[in-house]
Design a protein around this motif. Structure first.
Motif, PDB file in Angstrom:
ATOM      1  N   LEU A  62       0.870  -1.248   0.012  1.00 18.39           N
ATOM      2  CA  LEU A  62      -0.019   0.188  -0.016  1.00 18.39           C
ATOM      3  C   LEU A  62       0.900   1.205  -0.063  1.00 18.39           C
ATOM      4  O   LEU A  62       0.521   2.397  -0.477  1.00 18.39           O
ATOM      5  N   GLY A  63       1.943   1.101   0.615  1.00 17.58           N
ATOM      6  CA  GLY A  63       2.955   2.238   0.536  1.00 17.58           C
ATOM      7  C   GLY A  63       2.781   3.014   2.020  1.00 17.58           C
ATOM      8  O   GLY A  63       2.807   4.402   2.030  1.00 17.58           O
ATOM      9  N   ILE A  64       2.656   2.553   3.263  1.00 14.05           N
ATOM     10  CA  ILE A  64       2.558   3.230   4.203  1.00 14.05           C
ATOM     11  C   ILE A  64       3.822   3.237   5.084  1.00 14.05           C
ATOM     12  O   ILE A  64       4.323   1.899   5.378  1.00 14.05           O
ATOM     13  N   PRO A  65       4.416   4.236   5.393  1.00 14.18           N
ATOM     14  CA  PRO A  65       5.502   4.126   6.278  1.00 14.18           C
ATOM     15  C   PRO A  65       5.500   3.363   7.471  1.00 14.18           C
ATOM     16  O   PRO A  65       4.363   3.268   8.329  1.00 14.18           O
ATOM     17  N   ALA A  66       6.509   2.931   7.956  1.00  9.05           N
ATOM     18  CA  ALA A  66       6.524   1.873   9.224  1.00  9.05           C
ATOM     19  C   ALA A  66       5.940   2.470  10.471  1.00  9.05           C
ATOM     20  O   ALA A  66       5.031   2.058  11.151  1.00  9.05           O
ATOM     21  N   THR A  67       6.251   3.834  10.672  1.00  7.85           N
ATOM     22  CA  THR A  67       5.967   4.615  11.799  1.00  7.85           C
ATOM     23  C   THR A  67       4.389   4.679  11.880  1.00  7.85           C
ATOM     24  O   THR A  67       3.625   4.692  12.705  1.00  7.85           O
ATOM     25  N   GLU A  68       4.053   5.248  10.739  1.00  9.45           N
ATOM     26  CA  GLU A  68       2.732   5.741  10.422  1.00  9.45           C
ATOM     27  C   GLU A  68       1.748   4.402  10.499  1.00  9.45           C
ATOM     28  O   GLU A  68       0.605   4.453  11.148  1.00  9.45           O
ATOM     29  N   ARG A  69       2.315   3.287   9.843  1.00  8.79           N
ATOM     30  CA  ARG A  69       1.628   2.092  10.128  1.00  8.79           C
ATOM     31  C   ARG A  69       1.230   1.478  11.396  1.00  8.79           C
ATOM     32  O   ARG A  69       0.176   1.197  11.723  1.00  8.79           O
TER      33      ARG A  69
END
Length: 249
Positions: A62-69
């Motif tokens: 999906l393209g979500i950065p790890a911190t945001e995920r």
């Protein structure tokens, strides 16, 4: 290293499953509904393309950065009850049925958090995850935190690891090599060294890397033992394994 499981935790084994079958779980229904609603809008197609390329196209992102995920994950889990083993099984398998890797990461993080609530009967589920849409990014975390946690709680599972190290699937064998990664002073040294020697001649990069990584991790606890093992068996170990094992020695 995992501490002994909380005896008050719900650890009744989940019933056997047919291939691909996830058990019914109301908690899984809630979690998956929230997960699939919250993650896609947070995706970035450009980041997704780069992430997929980095993992050699194993699966889409999906393209979500790890911190945001992880922030999203915490929000969607707010107010949900602690799972039992059936819930863990259902959530993991249903996440794995989704294509994008972020869902698999959610499942791995969830299992890491709740592995103490699972019995030794969860090992076949862990193996299914390890052998489906396989790459190091999920396999390594499952090996060290989930399979390692299960073996730490039930030493009888070492016999399964003895079978896994012989497996033709490189990811299963890699898991056997890495499952003691966090055991520190509780590491079964004889088993670790035997596993390394058993697969020392393997030609696969990921197996050779795992041998070195497992030895390097144990060297933080027993540096002399690892140094002696590597020196004694240097000719039989691959240069990659030796390099990794001795990286901080």
């Amino acid at each position: 290293m995992a501490s002994p499981p909380d005896p008050s935790s719900a650890r009744a084994p989940a019933p056997p499953l047919a291939p691909g079958q996830a058990p019914f779980s109301a908690l899984a229904d809630t979690v998956l509904s929230r997960l699939t609603a919250s993650c896609p809008p947070a995706g970035d197609p450009v980041r997704a393309e780069g992430a997929a390329a980095y993992l050699k196209g194993v699966c889409p992102f999906l393209g979500i950065p790890a911190t945001e995920r992880r922030t999203l994950d915490r929000a969607l889990l707010k107010g949900t009850p602690k799972p039992d083993e059936t819930d863990c099984t259902a959530i993991a398998l249903r996440c794995w049925d989704l294509r994008e890797r972020e869902y698999h990461y959610f499942a791995v993080d969830y299992l890491r958090r709740h592995v103490k609530r699972c019995s030794s009967g969860f090992l076949p589920v862990a193996r299914r995850l390890i052998t489906t849409t396989s790459w190091w990014d999920t396999v390594d975390a499952l090996a060290a935190h989930v399979v390692g946690g299960l073996v730490s709680a039930d030493a009888r599972l070492t016999t399964d690891m003895d079978r896994w190290i012989e497996d033709d699937d490189r990811w299963v064998a890699r898991t056997a090599l890495l499952h003691q990664l966090r055991f520190k002073e509780r590491t079964d040294t004889d088993r670790l060294f035997a596993y390394c020697l058993r697969r020392a001649g393997h030609q696969d990069f990921f197996i050779r890397k795992a041998i070195g990584w497992a030895l390097r991790a144990y060297a933080k606890t027993a540096p002399e033992a690892v140094r002696g093992f590597v020196e004694e068996h240097r000719e039989g170990l691959s240069p990659l394994s030796v390099r990794e094992a001795m990286k901080h020695s």
